[in-house]
Design a protein around this motif. Structure first.
Motif, PDB file in Angstrom:
ATOM      1  N   MET A   1       0.840  -1.177   0.000  1.00  0.00           N
ATOM      2  CA  MET A   1       0.000   0.000   0.000  1.00  0.00           C
ATOM      3  C   MET A   1       0.886   1.241   0.000  1.00  0.00           C
ATOM      4  O   MET A   1       1.865   1.294   0.736  1.00  0.00           O
ATOM      5  CB  MET A   1      -0.870   0.017   1.248  1.00  0.00           C
ATOM      6  N   PRO A   2       0.536   2.260  -0.766  1.00  0.00           N
ATOM      7  CA  PRO A   2       1.353   3.467  -0.762  1.00  0.00           C
ATOM      8  C   PRO A   2       1.300   4.158   0.585  1.00  0.00           C
ATOM      9  O   PRO A   2       0.309   4.087   1.293  1.00  0.00           O
ATOM     10  CB  PRO A   2       0.725   4.338  -1.851  1.00  0.00           C
ATOM     11  N   ARG A   3       2.359   4.803   0.918  1.00  0.00           N
ATOM     12  CA  ARG A   3       2.440   5.530   2.184  1.00  0.00           C
ATOM     13  C   ARG A   3       2.179   7.009   1.944  1.00  0.00           C
ATOM     14  O   ARG A   3       2.709   7.602   1.027  1.00  0.00           O
ATOM     15  CB  ARG A   3       3.819   5.354   2.797  1.00  0.00           C
ATOM     16  N   SER A   4       1.378   7.599   2.782  1.00  0.00           N
ATOM     17  CA  SER A   4       1.066   9.018   2.695  1.00  0.00           C
ATOM     18  C   SER A   4       2.007   9.792   3.597  1.00  0.00           C
ATOM     19  O   SER A   4       2.542   9.260   4.558  1.00  0.00           O
ATOM     20  CB  SER A   4      -0.374   9.237   3.157  1.00  0.00           C
ATOM     21  N   LYS A   5       2.202  11.058   3.269  1.00  0.00           N
ATOM     22  CA  LYS A   5       2.980  11.937   4.142  1.00  0.00           C
ATOM     23  C   LYS A   5       2.232  12.069   5.462  1.00  0.00           C
ATOM     24  O   LYS A   5       1.110  12.535   5.483  1.00  0.00           O
ATOM     25  CB  LYS A   5       3.141  13.319   3.517  1.00  0.00           C
ATOM     26  N   GLY A   6       2.847  11.673   6.544  1.00  0.00           N
ATOM     27  CA  GLY A   6       2.211  11.829   7.853  1.00  0.00           C
ATOM     28  C   GLY A   6       0.983  10.971   8.003  1.00  0.00           C
ATOM     29  O   GLY A   6      -0.082  11.353   7.548  1.00  0.00           O
ATOM     30  N   ALA A   7       1.151   9.813   8.609  1.00  0.00           N
ATOM     31  CA  ALA A   7       0.010   8.913   8.800  1.00  0.00           C
ATOM     32  C   ALA A   7      -1.013   9.555   9.734  1.00  0.00           C
ATOM     33  O   ALA A   7      -0.681  10.011  10.812  1.00  0.00           O
ATOM     34  CB  ALA A   7       0.468   7.575   9.352  1.00  0.00           C
ATOM     35  N   THR A   8      -2.246   9.575   9.299  1.00  0.00           N
ATOM     36  CA  THR A   8      -3.343  10.100  10.103  1.00  0.00           C
ATOM     37  C   THR A   8      -3.818   9.009  11.061  1.00  0.00           C
ATOM     38  O   THR A   8      -3.514   7.827  10.862  1.00  0.00           O
ATOM     39  CB  THR A   8      -4.517  10.516   9.198  1.00  0.00           C
ATOM     40  N   PRO A   9      -4.600   9.363  12.074  1.00  0.00           N
ATOM     41  CA  PRO A   9      -5.174   8.326  12.946  1.00  0.00           C
ATOM     42  C   PRO A   9      -5.986   7.292  12.144  1.00  0.00           C
ATOM     43  O   PRO A   9      -5.988   6.109  12.488  1.00  0.00           O
ATOM     44  CB  PRO A   9      -6.062   9.115  13.912  1.00  0.00           C
ATOM     45  N   ALA A  10      -6.650   7.718  11.076  1.00  0.00           N
ATOM     46  CA  ALA A  10      -7.416   6.790  10.243  1.00  0.00           C
ATOM     47  C   ALA A  10      -6.486   5.774   9.587  1.00  0.00           C
ATOM     48  O   ALA A  10      -6.772   4.576   9.570  1.00  0.00           O
ATOM     49  CB  ALA A  10      -8.208   7.547   9.181  1.00  0.00           C
ATOM     50  N   LEU A  11      -5.377   6.242   9.056  1.00  0.00           N
ATOM     51  CA  LEU A  11      -4.437   5.334   8.392  1.00  0.00           C
ATOM     52  C   LEU A  11      -3.788   4.392   9.400  1.00  0.00           C
ATOM     53  O   LEU A  11      -3.586   3.213   9.111  1.00  0.00           O
ATOM     54  CB  LEU A  11      -3.371   6.121   7.631  1.00  0.00           C
ATOM     55  N   LYS A  12      -3.508   4.899  10.583  1.00  0.00           N
ATOM     56  CA  LYS A  12      -2.932   4.050  11.637  1.00  0.00           C
ATOM     57  C   LYS A  12      -3.932   2.965  12.045  1.00  0.00           C
ATOM     58  O   LYS A  12      -3.561   1.807  12.228  1.00  0.00           O
ATOM     59  CB  LYS A  12      -2.524   4.893  12.840  1.00  0.00           C
ATOM     60  N   ALA A  13      -5.202   3.337  12.182  1.00  0.00           N
ATOM     61  CA  ALA A  13      -6.235   2.369  12.560  1.00  0.00           C
ATOM     62  C   ALA A  13      -6.399   1.301  11.481  1.00  0.00           C
ATOM     63  O   ALA A  13      -6.533   0.112  11.785  1.00  0.00           O
ATOM     64  CB  ALA A  13      -7.564   3.076  12.819  1.00  0.00           C
ATOM     65  N   LEU A  14      -6.369   1.716  10.217  1.00  0.00           N
ATOM     66  CA  LEU A  14      -6.488   0.751   9.129  1.00  0.00           C
ATOM     67  C   LEU A  14      -5.282  -0.176   9.095  1.00  0.00           C
ATOM     68  O   LEU A  14      -5.418  -1.389   8.912  1.00  0.00           O
ATOM     69  CB  LEU A  14      -6.655   1.471   7.791  1.00  0.00           C
ATOM     70  N   ALA A  15      -4.088   0.374   9.292  1.00  0.00           N
ATOM     71  CA  ALA A  15      -2.879  -0.444   9.285  1.00  0.00           C
ATOM     72  C   ALA A  15      -2.901  -1.464  10.410  1.00  0.00           C
ATOM     73  O   ALA A  15      -2.593  -2.642  10.202  1.00  0.00           O
ATOM     74  CB  ALA A  15      -1.645   0.443   9.389  1.00  0.00           C
ATOM     75  N   SER A  16      -3.312  -1.036  11.594  1.00  0.00           N
ATOM     76  CA  SER A  16      -3.322  -1.963  12.731  1.00  0.00           C
ATOM     77  C   SER A  16      -4.417  -3.020  12.601  1.00  0.00           C
ATOM     78  O   SER A  16      -4.298  -4.109  13.152  1.00  0.00           O
ATOM     79  CB  SER A  16      -3.443  -1.210  14.054  1.00  0.00           C
ATOM     80  N   SER A  17      -5.471  -2.716  11.847  1.00  0.00           N
ATOM     81  CA  SER A  17      -6.565  -3.679  11.665  1.00  0.00           C
ATOM     82  C   SER A  17      -6.218  -4.739  10.634  1.00  0.00           C
ATOM     83  O   SER A  17      -6.848  -5.797  10.599  1.00  0.00           O
ATOM     84  CB  SER A  17      -7.839  -2.961  11.235  1.00  0.00           C
ATOM     85  N   GLY A  18      -5.251  -4.438   9.771  1.00  0.00           N
ATOM     86  CA  GLY A  18      -4.886  -5.373   8.712  1.00  0.00           C
ATOM     87  C   GLY A  18      -5.851  -5.375   7.545  1.00  0.00           C
ATOM     88  O   GLY A  18      -5.757  -6.216   6.657  1.00  0.00           O
ATOM     89  N   ILE A  19      -6.781  -4.428   7.516  1.00  0.00           N
ATOM     90  CA  ILE A  19      -7.770  -4.360   6.440  1.00  0.00           C
ATOM     91  C   ILE A  19      -7.126  -3.786   5.182  1.00  0.00           C
ATOM     92  O   ILE A  19      -6.447  -2.758   5.220  1.00  0.00           O
ATOM     93  CB  ILE A  19      -8.985  -3.520   6.883  1.00  0.00           C
ATOM     94  N   ALA A  20      -7.357  -4.461   4.054  1.00  0.00           N
ATOM     95  CA  ALA A  20      -6.817  -4.012   2.770  1.00  0.00           C
ATOM     96  C   ALA A  20      -7.447  -2.683   2.371  1.00  0.00           C
ATOM     97  O   ALA A  20      -8.676  -2.527   2.453  1.00  0.00           O
ATOM     98  CB  ALA A  20      -7.077  -5.066   1.699  1.00  0.00           C
ATOM     99  N   HIS A  21      -6.607  -1.751   1.968  1.00  0.00           N
ATOM    100  CA  HIS A  21      -7.099  -0.455   1.522  1.00  0.00           C
ATOM    101  C   HIS A  21      -6.067   0.179   0.585  1.00  0.00           C
ATOM    102  O   HIS A  21      -4.904  -0.211   0.576  1.00  0.00           O
ATOM    103  CB  HIS A  21      -7.376   0.467   2.714  1.00  0.00           C
TER     104      HIS A  21
END
Length: 161
Positions: A1-21
């Motif tokens: 998955m591409p990385r965005s500048k500065g992970a937001t809380p939403a991106l952190k939550a998605l990463a920790s959940s393991g959900i594909a996005h």
């Protein structure tokens, strides 16, 4: 998955959940009247697949309704789903404090406080949908069922217009 500048809380939550996005970034124009329609246009995605996160209140608590950007939130339908008498749109400053995100960039994922969340049933018409990634100019594409799981949402018909 591409990385965005500065992970937001939403991106952190998605990463920790393991959900594909998939992340989709675009240049946000501060003069835009509709953040959601701006995202759909900038990303070349039909508005039916881009969903906005709206926050309402019954006077004592905040609740979230997620509807396609080209439609409106039916507050009566949302109230019925949540078993409350009446809802009105919440004050933007209160929403920003509660979610930790700015209006126009509020994601249904990774909010500071877990809020009751309802996703419009039209989301299930699509293999994937896009929602805000937690800041203006950033959307996240994921399967509707995965959004329901990570946001703790229920699905109901809450869109009008």
């Amino acid at each position: 998955m591409p990385r965005s500048k500065g992970a937001t809380p939403a991106l952190k939550a998605l990463a920790s959940s393991g959900i594909a996005h998939t992340l989709h970034e675009y240049h946000h124009d501060p003069r835009s009247n509709s953040y959601g329609l701006e995202a759909a246009s900038a990303l070349g995605v039909e508005p039916e697949r881009v969903f906005k996160t709206l926050v309402a209140t019954d006077g004592t608590r905040l609740v979230v309704g997620i509807v396609p950007v080209h439609r409106h939130l039916d507050l009566k339908a949302l109230a019925a789903v949540l078993g409350v008498k009446r809802l009105s749109m919440a004050d933007p400053a209160e929403v920003e404090r509660a979610t930790g995100m700015v209006v126009g960039g509020i994601s249904p994922v990774g909010q500071r406080k877990a809020l009751s969340t309802v996703l419009d049933g039209s989301a299930s018409d699509h293999e994937t949908i896009l929602v805000s990634g937690g800041r203006r100019g950033l959307d996240v594409e994921l399967a509707p069922g995965d959004l329901v799981e990570v946001a703790g949402a229920v699905v109901a018909e809450i869109a009008a217009g």
